[in-house]
Design a protein around this motif. Sequence first.
Motif, PDB file in Angstrom:
ATOM      1  N   VAL A   1       0.803  -1.229   0.000  1.00  0.00           N
ATOM      2  CA  VAL A   1       0.000   0.000   0.000  1.00  0.00           C
ATOM      3  C   VAL A   1       0.835   1.278   0.000  1.00  0.00           C
ATOM      4  O   VAL A   1       0.330   2.343  -0.383  1.00  0.00           O
ATOM      5  CB  VAL A   1      -0.976   0.006   1.197  1.00  0.00           C
ATOM      6  CG1 VAL A   1      -2.024  -1.074   1.048  1.00  0.00           C
ATOM      7  CG2 VAL A   1      -0.229  -0.136   2.524  1.00  0.00           C
ATOM      8  N   GLU A   2       2.103   1.208   0.407  1.00  0.00           N
ATOM      9  CA  GLU A   2       2.894   2.442   0.459  1.00  0.00           C
ATOM     10  C   GLU A   2       3.278   2.974  -0.912  1.00  0.00           C
ATOM     11  O   GLU A   2       3.769   4.100  -1.031  1.00  0.00           O
ATOM     12  CB  GLU A   2       4.171   2.229   1.299  1.00  0.00           C
ATOM     13  CG  GLU A   2       5.169   1.240   0.730  1.00  0.00           C
ATOM     14  CD  GLU A   2       5.036  -0.137   1.348  1.00  0.00           C
ATOM     15  OE1 GLU A   2       6.068  -0.810   1.517  1.00  0.00           O
ATOM     16  OE2 GLU A   2       3.895  -0.545   1.649  1.00  0.00           O
ATOM     17  N   PHE A   3       3.038   2.204  -1.969  1.00  0.00           N
ATOM     18  CA  PHE A   3       3.409   2.627  -3.321  1.00  0.00           C
ATOM     19  C   PHE A   3       2.336   3.463  -4.012  1.00  0.00           C
ATOM     20  O   PHE A   3       2.569   3.954  -5.120  1.00  0.00           O
ATOM     21  CB  PHE A   3       3.715   1.399  -4.186  1.00  0.00           C
ATOM     22  CG  PHE A   3       5.056   0.772  -3.905  1.00  0.00           C
ATOM     23  CD1 PHE A   3       6.138   1.017  -4.740  1.00  0.00           C
ATOM     24  CD2 PHE A   3       5.238  -0.059  -2.809  1.00  0.00           C
ATOM     25  CE1 PHE A   3       7.375   0.441  -4.484  1.00  0.00           C
ATOM     26  CE2 PHE A   3       6.473  -0.636  -2.542  1.00  0.00           C
ATOM     27  CZ  PHE A   3       7.544  -0.385  -3.374  1.00  0.00           C
ATOM     28  N   VAL A   4       1.169   3.606  -3.402  1.00  0.00           N
ATOM     29  CA  VAL A   4       0.077   4.326  -4.053  1.00  0.00           C
ATOM     30  C   VAL A   4      -0.523   5.347  -3.083  1.00  0.00           C
ATOM     31  O   VAL A   4      -0.357   5.226  -1.866  1.00  0.00           O
ATOM     32  CB  VAL A   4      -1.027   3.354  -4.545  1.00  0.00           C
ATOM     33  CG1 VAL A   4      -0.448   2.325  -5.495  1.00  0.00           C
ATOM     34  CG2 VAL A   4      -1.709   2.665  -3.380  1.00  0.00           C
TER      35      VAL A   4
ATOM     36  N   ASP B   1      13.266   6.912  -5.376  1.00  0.00           N
ATOM     37  CA  ASP B   1      13.155   6.739  -6.825  1.00  0.00           C
ATOM     38  C   ASP B   1      11.751   6.357  -7.267  1.00  0.00           C
ATOM     39  O   ASP B   1      11.532   5.978  -8.416  1.00  0.00           O
ATOM     40  CB  ASP B   1      14.153   5.687  -7.322  1.00  0.00           C
ATOM     41  CG  ASP B   1      13.952   4.335  -6.663  1.00  0.00           C
ATOM     42  OD1 ASP B   1      13.194   4.256  -5.664  1.00  0.00           O
ATOM     43  OD2 ASP B   1      14.557   3.347  -7.133  1.00  0.00           O
ATOM     44  N   TRP B   2      10.774   6.463  -6.320  1.00  0.00           N
ATOM     45  CA  TRP B   2       9.392   6.118  -6.650  1.00  0.00           C
ATOM     46  C   TRP B   2       8.478   7.316  -6.439  1.00  0.00           C
ATOM     47  O   TRP B   2       8.525   7.976  -5.401  1.00  0.00           O
ATOM     48  CB  TRP B   2       8.903   4.943  -5.794  1.00  0.00           C
ATOM     49  CG  TRP B   2       7.519   4.491  -6.161  1.00  0.00           C
ATOM     50  CD1 TRP B   2       6.347   4.813  -5.530  1.00  0.00           C
ATOM     51  CD2 TRP B   2       7.158   3.662  -7.264  1.00  0.00           C
ATOM     52  NE1 TRP B   2       5.276   4.234  -6.162  1.00  0.00           N
ATOM     53  CE2 TRP B   2       5.740   3.518  -7.241  1.00  0.00           C
ATOM     54  CE3 TRP B   2       7.878   3.034  -8.277  1.00  0.00           C
ATOM     55  CZ2 TRP B   2       5.050   2.766  -8.183  1.00  0.00           C
ATOM     56  CZ3 TRP B   2       7.196   2.281  -9.210  1.00  0.00           C
ATOM     57  CH2 TRP B   2       5.794   2.153  -9.165  1.00  0.00           C
ATOM     58  N   ASP B   3       7.631   7.598  -7.406  1.00  0.00           N
ATOM     59  CA  ASP B   3       6.666   8.692  -7.347  1.00  0.00           C
ATOM     60  C   ASP B   3       5.319   8.120  -6.911  1.00  0.00           C
ATOM     61  O   ASP B   3       4.603   7.511  -7.711  1.00  0.00           O
ATOM     62  CB  ASP B   3       6.568   9.334  -8.733  1.00  0.00           C
ATOM     63  CG  ASP B   3       5.594  10.510  -8.774  1.00  0.00           C
ATOM     64  OD1 ASP B   3       4.870  10.734  -7.778  1.00  0.00           O
ATOM     65  OD2 ASP B   3       5.550  11.193  -9.808  1.00  0.00           O
ATOM     66  N   VAL B   4       4.988   8.301  -5.631  1.00  0.00           N
ATOM     67  CA  VAL B   4       3.757   7.715  -5.090  1.00  0.00           C
ATOM     68  C   VAL B   4       2.528   8.310  -5.771  1.00  0.00           C
ATOM     69  O   VAL B   4       1.576   7.588  -6.121  1.00  0.00           O
ATOM     70  CB  VAL B   4       3.681   7.933  -3.563  1.00  0.00           C
ATOM     71  CG1 VAL B   4       2.327   7.478  -3.027  1.00  0.00           C
ATOM     72  CG2 VAL B   4       4.814   7.171  -2.865  1.00  0.00           C
ATOM     73  N   ALA B   5       2.504   9.612  -5.962  1.00  0.00           N
ATOM     74  CA  ALA B   5       1.321  10.271  -6.533  1.00  0.00           C
ATOM     75  C   ALA B   5       0.966   9.721  -7.910  1.00  0.00           C
ATOM     76  O   ALA B   5      -0.209   9.549  -8.243  1.00  0.00           O
ATOM     77  CB  ALA B   5       1.542  11.776  -6.608  1.00  0.00           C
TER      78      ALA B   5
ATOM     79  N   LYS C   1       4.588   5.445 -10.228  1.00  0.00           N
ATOM     80  CA  LYS C   1       5.570   5.049 -11.243  1.00  0.00           C
ATOM     81  C   LYS C   1       6.964   5.477 -10.764  1.00  0.00           C
ATOM     82  O   LYS C   1       7.084   6.325  -9.869  1.00  0.00           O
ATOM     83  CB  LYS C   1       5.257   5.677 -12.579  1.00  0.00           C
ATOM     84  CG  LYS C   1       5.305   7.191 -12.599  1.00  0.00           C
ATOM     85  CD  LYS C   1       5.009   7.753 -13.989  1.00  0.00           C
ATOM     86  CE  LYS C   1       3.593   7.468 -14.411  1.00  0.00           C
ATOM     87  NZ  LYS C   1       3.262   8.133 -15.711  1.00  0.00           N
ATOM     88  N   PRO C   2       8.005   4.890 -11.353  1.00  0.00           N
ATOM     89  CA  PRO C   2       9.354   5.333 -10.991  1.00  0.00           C
ATOM     90  C   PRO C   2       9.511   6.835 -11.226  1.00  0.00           C
ATOM     91  O   PRO C   2       8.990   7.382 -12.207  1.00  0.00           O
ATOM     92  CB  PRO C   2      10.244   4.520 -11.943  1.00  0.00           C
ATOM     93  CG  PRO C   2       9.441   3.306 -12.258  1.00  0.00           C
ATOM     94  CD  PRO C   2       8.010   3.770 -12.312  1.00  0.00           C
ATOM     95  N   ALA C   3      10.228   7.486 -10.318  1.00  0.00           N
ATOM     96  CA  ALA C   3      10.373   8.940 -10.418  1.00  0.00           C
ATOM     97  C   ALA C   3      10.991   9.345 -11.739  1.00  0.00           C
ATOM     98  O   ALA C   3      10.653  10.382 -12.300  1.00  0.00           O
ATOM     99  CB  ALA C   3      11.209   9.452  -9.245  1.00  0.00           C
ATOM    100  N   ALA C   4      11.911   8.544 -12.244  1.00  0.00           N
ATOM    101  CA  ALA C   4      12.576   8.866 -13.518  1.00  0.00           C
ATOM    102  C   ALA C   4      11.574   8.929 -14.674  1.00  0.00           C
ATOM    103  O   ALA C   4      11.809   9.629 -15.657  1.00  0.00           O
ATOM    104  CB  ALA C   4      13.656   7.838 -13.820  1.00  0.00           C
TER     105      ALA C   4
END
Length: 372
Positions: free
Chosen positions: A128-131, A359-363, A366-369
């Motif tokens: 759940v921390e990825f979204v 390196d992860w964009d939760v909002a 997807k990967p921040a890159a």
Amino acid sequence: MSVSQASTPLSHLLPPLILGGAGFSHQVYRNPNSAQALQVLKRAFQLGLRAIDTSAYYHPSEILLGEALSHPDITSLYSRDQYLLMTKVGRITATEFDYSPVWVRQSVMRSLERLHTRYLDVVFCHDVEFVPEEEVMGAIGVLLDMVREGYIKYVGISGYRIDILSRIARRVQIQYSRPLDIIQNWAQMTLQNDRLAREGLEAFHEAGVSCVCNSSPLAIGLLRANGVPVGDLGDFHPAPSGLRSAVKEAADYVAEQGESMAALALRHSIRRGQSLSTPDFRITTIMGITSIAELEDNLTTARQVLRVSDEPRWLWSADAGPSVEINMIRAREDAQLCAAVHDILGPWHDYSFPSPGDDWDVANKKPAAARL
């Protein structure tokens, strides 16, 4: 919004040990196959281990487990009410998540089809921390709808970040006027990291949660003599090189004392969970298993911690009563070794992996890159 709950608390059903379905995935096993799954399940069921945790993300675990569970070697001996099935929704690949209401429902229905079952005992929202938390809350609402519809019995969340798991659990209790049934946290009630016990259990209990699954008691294979597992997808393990080196040194020391690092770590996690369990708040251990040899080794190790009757009990069940106890004699024998391991780990003791990491964009999930 008030949502009904199953009449029997999950804490009264969940056994102290659960078979982890990630062992039938490309992440941790080279060439997972139906013969492997059937052989392991047949032996697990014979030994009384009849609770299974998997995920759509652990491809092709659901498919292989479903083929095994529908095989005559299983169906001729065990009815559906003689085992528990737990799976997860939301995580699709290492870098793809979908918590939308449409996909959550579609994923559950696909899991039912893959596992050849009319209902699932537990469904978790996966990692759940990825979204964004609002998406998690919406997905939980869909799962609770499916409880009312009879597709699911119990609902939970899984992930690594204890603070986020605790916050979502409190929000569910308020928003849905009922608590989550279960929370799964990985690699944080281990010989290397005990943060779940110190930082999570009280918060989960206060949020009304009655069951906690401690998965990855070997920290995804880190806590063993032969290094992290490498499956078809390569080395995905999040442990930095310094931690790996410290664990290798500790494993070598344990081996010099005539003991196995993996066995010591598994005993430690099972013992820790059982010592903190009560009849109404159960901590259970999910063991990743890939072969019959590994299954039998793990259950032999578990019997050094749990006193279980020689006759296999249904589910190594929660109702086994006095036959399931912590073996205090073995606990004293392990204490000195565990202390030595902690000394060797030094600053790596209680180190937590960054999850999801910078390196992860939760909002945007997807990967921040990928934003560039």
